[in-house]
Design a protein around this motif. Structure first.
Motif, PDB file in Angstrom:
ATOM      1  N   THR A 144       1.044  -1.307   0.051  1.00 18.13           N
ATOM      2  CA  THR A 144      -0.009   0.052  -0.147  1.00 18.13           C
ATOM      3  C   THR A 144       0.954   1.209  -0.437  1.00 18.13           C
ATOM      4  O   THR A 144       0.468   2.171  -0.991  1.00 18.13           O
ATOM      5  N   ILE A 145       1.910   1.286   0.797  1.00 17.05           N
ATOM      6  CA  ILE A 145       2.703   2.152   0.956  1.00 17.05           C
ATOM      7  C   ILE A 145       3.356   2.547  -0.794  1.00 17.05           C
ATOM      8  O   ILE A 145       3.873   3.015  -0.653  1.00 17.05           O
ATOM      9  N   LYS A 146       3.700   1.943  -1.020  1.00 16.36           N
ATOM     10  CA  LYS A 146       4.691   1.471  -2.494  1.00 16.36           C
ATOM     11  C   LYS A 146       3.482   2.241  -3.250  1.00 16.36           C
ATOM     12  O   LYS A 146       4.251   2.776  -4.240  1.00 16.36           O
ATOM     13  N   ARG A 147       2.318   1.790  -2.983  1.00 18.00           N
ATOM     14  CA  ARG A 147       1.116   2.502  -3.772  1.00 18.00           C
ATOM     15  C   ARG A 147       0.954   3.857  -4.496  1.00 18.00           C
ATOM     16  O   ARG A 147       1.053   4.215  -4.794  1.00 18.00           O
ATOM     17  N   MET A 148       1.322   4.179  -2.760  1.00 19.50           N
ATOM     18  CA  MET A 148       0.842   5.930  -2.926  1.00 19.50           C
ATOM     19  C   MET A 148       2.219   6.403  -2.630  1.00 19.50           C
ATOM     20  O   MET A 148       2.005   7.650  -3.276  1.00 19.50           O
ATOM     21  N   ASN A 149       3.298   6.351  -2.434  1.00 21.90           N
ATOM     22  CA  ASN A 149       4.280   6.664  -3.364  1.00 21.90           C
ATOM     23  C   ASN A 149       4.533   6.617  -4.587  1.00 21.90           C
ATOM     24  O   ASN A 149       4.769   7.835  -5.366  1.00 21.90           O
TER      25      ASN A 149
END
Length: 181
Positions: A21-26
């Motif tokens: 999720t953090i990678k997608r948001m980044n």
């Protein structure tokens, strides 16, 4: 580094999902800034072309590359950046030639309308997996609520909120994929 520390604090069963999720948001945030750079580059390119043409027609000495650089730098600010840059360029053109300044003013008004209604929403929707209407509304609402900072943050915030909502729905509604069909 702080992301890795945050992930390490999470329960083992949630680490992979939260890291994804953090990678997608980044990716959404980086996509927004790449999109804004693309839009600023397009605006600067068209402004430089117009300035080259008009400076040779009116035989005035302006530096189209420097003025296009002003457009590019201010164009990095969503919605209002090109307006600010355009005002500066038109005022500089006014020093050299009144007809050139008036034509540049008309050019920037026309370009701004095209950019805000089509180019900005299209490019940002591609970079952030949002619809063009969502991008347009997010930018308007962000600018209305918090000015320039709101315009800068609105599209990445909406993109990240979409990712969080999708993850929530997938976690709490296992038949989520059936809703998309």
């Amino acid at each position: 580094m702080w992301v890795d520390k945050f992930i390490a604090l999470q329960p083992e069963r949630h680490r992979t999902k939260r890291k994804t999720t953090i990678k997608r948001m980044n990716k959404v945030v980086i996509g927004f800034f790449y999109g804004q750079m693309t839009i600023a580059f397009i605006a600067a390119t068209f402004a430089a072309i117009m300035l080259f043409i008009l400076s040779s027609i009116f035989n005035v000495s302006v530096n189209p590359i420097a003025l296009a650089g002003i457009i590019f730098m201010f164009g990095l600010i969503p919605l209002v950046g090109n307006i600010i840059g355009s005002v500066i360029v038109v005022l500089i053109c006014l020093i050299s030639s009144m007809p050139m300044a008036l034509i540049m003013l008309g050019f920037f008004i026309l370009y701004q309308q095209i950019e805000n209604a089509t180019l900005q929403p299209y490019i940002q929707s591609r970079k952030n997996q949002l619809t063009p209407l969502t991008v347009f509304l997010a930018a308007l609402i962000g600018a209305g609520l918090a000015g320039v900072l709101g315009a800068l943050a609105a599209i990445p915030i909406v993109g990240c909120a979409k990712i969080l909502l999708e993850d929530f729905i997938k976690e709490h509604f296992p038949n989520y994929e059936d809703f998309n069909k």
